[in-house]
Design a protein around this motif. Structure first.
Motif, short mmCIF file in Angstrom:
data_model
loop_
_atom_site.label_atom_id
_atom_site.label_comp_id
_atom_site.label_asym_id
_atom_site.label_seq_id
_atom_site.Cartn_x
_atom_site.Cartn_y
_atom_site.Cartn_z
N GLN A 1 0.85 -1.19 0.00
CA GLN A 1 0.00 0.00 0.00
C GLN A 1 0.89 1.25 0.00
N VAL A 2 0.52 2.21 -0.79
CA VAL A 2 1.24 3.48 -0.88
C VAL A 2 0.27 4.61 -0.57
N GLN A 3 0.69 5.51 0.29
CA GLN A 3 -0.12 6.70 0.60
C GLN A 3 0.53 7.92 -0.04
N GLY A 26 4.87 4.33 2.56
CA GLY A 26 4.38 2.97 2.38
C GLY A 26 5.44 2.11 1.72
N ARG A 27 5.02 0.95 1.32
CA ARG A 27 5.97 -0.03 0.83
C ARG A 27 6.67 0.33 -0.45
N SER A 29 7.82 2.70 -2.01
CA SER A 29 7.20 3.75 -2.82
C SER A 29 8.17 4.33 -3.85
N ASP A 112 -2.25 2.97 -9.67
CA ASP A 112 -2.78 2.14 -8.61
C ASP A 112 -3.16 2.92 -7.36
N TYR A 113 -2.51 4.05 -7.14
CA TYR A 113 -2.75 4.83 -5.93
C TYR A 113 -2.88 6.30 -6.29
#
Length: 124
Positions: A1-3, A26-27, A29, A112-113
């Protein structure tokens, strides 16, 4: 998940400049390609610029070439959009986005984000 969190929007007169930032967390990124889109109320999201994971390749929409510059600093997990010579027609909500692929970065559905957006208003 990326914020993703955008900042730097505001009100500026035509001909002025703003720099938008997009902070990612997040992961992994830093391994994502990233882009900027904008959308006025009632319209589809419009591609503005994109950048690959290393920052070595960039793409800019024809409408902003020579005025806007996308960049990123992976050490800070931050992407930027330097906007110069702003015009009233640049008024929009600007969104940053992250994608796992480098293919199709000019298309919103590739990403995706998404961030929540930041308002840019250019007065004439």
């Amino acid at each position: 998940q990326v914020q993703l969190v955008e900042s730097g929007g505001g009100l500026v007169q035509a001909g002025g400049s703003l720099r938008l930032s997009c902070a990612a967390s997040g992961r992994t990124s830093s391994y994502y390609c990233m882009g900027w889109f904008r959308r006025a109320p009632g319209k589809d999201r419009e591609f503005v610029a994109a950048i690959n994971w290393s920052g070595g390749i960039t793409w800019h929409a024809d409408s902003v070439k020579g005025r806007f510059t996308i960049s990123r600093d992976n050490a800070k997990n931050t992407m930027y959009l330097q906007m110069n010579s702003l015009k009233p027609e640049d008024t929009d909500v600007y969104y940053c986005a992250a994608a796992r692929t480098q293919v199709g970065l000019q298309t919103a559905r590739t990403y995706d984000y998404w961030g929540q957006g930041t308002q840019v208003t250019v007065s004439s």
